[in-house]
Write a protein that holds these residues in place. Structure first.
Motif, PDB file in Angstrom:
ATOM      1  N   SER A  32       1.945   8.008   9.721  1.00 46.73           N
ATOM      2  CA  SER A  32       1.028   8.661   9.034  1.00 46.73           C
ATOM      3  C   SER A  32      -0.140   7.453   9.019  1.00 46.73           C
ATOM      4  O   SER A  32      -1.107   7.931   8.946  1.00 46.73           O
ATOM      5  N   ILE A  33       0.187   6.141   8.983  1.00 44.76           N
ATOM      6  CA  ILE A  33      -1.110   5.111   9.066  1.00 44.76           C
ATOM      7  C   ILE A  33      -1.316   4.501  10.520  1.00 44.76           C
ATOM      8  O   ILE A  33      -0.248   3.945  10.777  1.00 44.76           O
ATOM      9  N   ARG A  34      -2.274   4.708  11.052  1.00 46.90           N
ATOM     10  CA  ARG A  34      -2.536   4.038  12.358  1.00 46.90           C
ATOM     11  C   ARG A  34      -3.566   2.917  12.560  1.00 46.90           C
ATOM     12  O   ARG A  34      -3.727   2.509  13.690  1.00 46.90           O
ATOM     13  N   THR A  35      -4.238   2.861  11.496  1.00 49.61           N
ATOM     14  CA  THR A  35      -5.327   1.855  11.714  1.00 49.61           C
ATOM     15  C   THR A  35      -5.019   0.467  10.885  1.00 49.61           C
ATOM     16  O   THR A  35      -4.517   0.334   9.833  1.00 49.61           O
ATOM     17  N   VAL A  36      -5.529  -0.680  11.480  1.00 51.25           N
ATOM     18  CA  VAL A  36      -5.177  -1.963  11.157  1.00 51.25           C
ATOM     19  C   VAL A  36      -5.795  -2.359   9.680  1.00 51.25           C
ATOM     20  O   VAL A  36      -5.371  -2.916   8.905  1.00 51.25           O
ATOM     21  N   SER A  37      -6.944  -1.697   9.675  1.00 52.51           N
ATOM     22  CA  SER A  37      -7.924  -1.609   8.577  1.00 52.51           C
ATOM     23  C   SER A  37      -7.070  -1.272   6.979  1.00 52.51           C
ATOM     24  O   SER A  37      -7.087  -1.657   6.087  1.00 52.51           O
ATOM     25  N   ASP A  38      -6.383  -0.071   7.193  1.00 50.63           N
ATOM     26  CA  ASP A  38      -5.576   0.593   6.317  1.00 50.63           C
ATOM     27  C   ASP A  38      -4.493  -0.270   5.754  1.00 50.63           C
ATOM     28  O   ASP A  38      -4.117  -0.773   4.661  1.00 50.63           O
ATOM     29  N   TYR A  39      -3.853  -1.204   6.967  1.00 47.36           N
ATOM     30  CA  TYR A  39      -2.748  -2.106   6.660  1.00 47.36           C
ATOM     31  C   TYR A  39      -3.155  -3.415   5.847  1.00 47.36           C
ATOM     32  O   TYR A  39      -2.705  -3.937   5.060  1.00 47.36           O
ATOM     33  N   ALA A  40      -4.550  -3.807   6.160  1.00 50.40           N
ATOM     34  CA  ALA A  40      -5.064  -4.856   5.845  1.00 50.40           C
ATOM     35  C   ALA A  40      -5.292  -4.784   4.383  1.00 50.40           C
ATOM     36  O   ALA A  40      -5.188  -5.580   3.342  1.00 50.40           O
ATOM     37  N   ALA A  41      -5.976  -3.574   3.927  1.00 45.25           N
ATOM     38  CA  ALA A  41      -6.229  -2.961   2.637  1.00 45.25           C
ATOM     39  C   ALA A  41      -5.019  -3.240   1.833  1.00 45.25           C
ATOM     40  O   ALA A  41      -4.794  -3.473   0.537  1.00 45.25           O
ATOM     41  N   MET A  42      -3.681  -2.626   2.276  1.00 48.30           N
ATOM     42  CA  MET A  42      -2.399  -2.848   1.706  1.00 48.30           C
ATOM     43  C   MET A  42      -1.944  -4.192   1.428  1.00 48.30           C
ATOM     44  O   MET A  42      -1.174  -4.257   0.369  1.00 48.30           O
ATOM     45  N   LEU A  43      -2.300  -5.067   2.203  1.00 47.95           N
ATOM     46  CA  LEU A  43      -2.113  -6.297   1.986  1.00 47.95           C
ATOM     47  C   LEU A  43      -3.146  -7.230   1.366  1.00 47.95           C
ATOM     48  O   LEU A  43      -2.716  -8.366   1.144  1.00 47.95           O
TER      49      LEU A  43
END
Length: 169
Positions: free
Chosen positions: A76-87
């Motif tokens: 469901s999540i494919r963008t690096v920016s979304d993972y960066a926000a989670m971290l």
């Protein structure tokens, strides 16, 4: 963990039952159980690695956290920016750290996980390419086919046919 051991033991008992009962499609059933055992072993290894308190540097720790998040959310999540926000870090910092630690881009790690799942679905289900595309949340089957071909030089159907033919020999 004890529940992980019990799950693997359950699969081994299932393999034993398949062998004793000589059911149809014995080879495919055993291959599937072995595949499940390997998945469980990999998950256990990843969990233990992520939980270890080694002082191996913040970059390595960030890589492990990133891989864990990707493993949980890659469909469901494919963008690096979304993972960066989670971290709670910038996408630039995440991208640079992942590249430095793994030698690959953050996007490549997402695509590798997605490709592994696609290959597993192609080999271990009877689902059509379109069904797999939608299950992996591609907007349409043609986008899935382009993605798959770009990474493997084969269409999903060519990969399925080639892999299944190799298993039969």
């Amino acid at each position: 963990a004890p529940h992980e051991v019990a799950e693997v033991e359950h699969f081994i008992l299932k393999i034993n039952a398949e062998i004793k009962q000589r059911k149809p499609d014995l080879r495919q059933a055993i291959q599937s159980y072995l595949h499940l055992i390997l998945i469980h072993a990999h998950r256990s290894y990843e969990r233990q690695q992520l939980g270890s308190q080694e002082s191996s540097g913040t970059g390595n720790m960030l890589l492990r956290k990133y891989k864990k998040l990707v493993g949980e959310h890659f469909i469901s999540i494919r963008t690096v920016s979304d993972y960066a926000a989670m971290l709670n870090i910038s996408s630039d910092h995440l991208s640079k750290t992942i590249r430095k630690q793994s030698g690959r881009t953050a996007h490549e790690l997402i695509y590798e996980m997605l490709l592994m799942e696609a290959k597993a679905l192609l080999l271990h289900t009877e689902a059509s390419v379109a069904e797999i595309a939608y299950r992996l949340e591609f907007t349409d089957p043609s986008h899935f086919s382009k993605f798959f071909r770009k990474l493997t030089a084969l269409t999903p159907l060519q990969y399925r046919e080639k892999s299944l033919a190799a298993q039969r020999t």
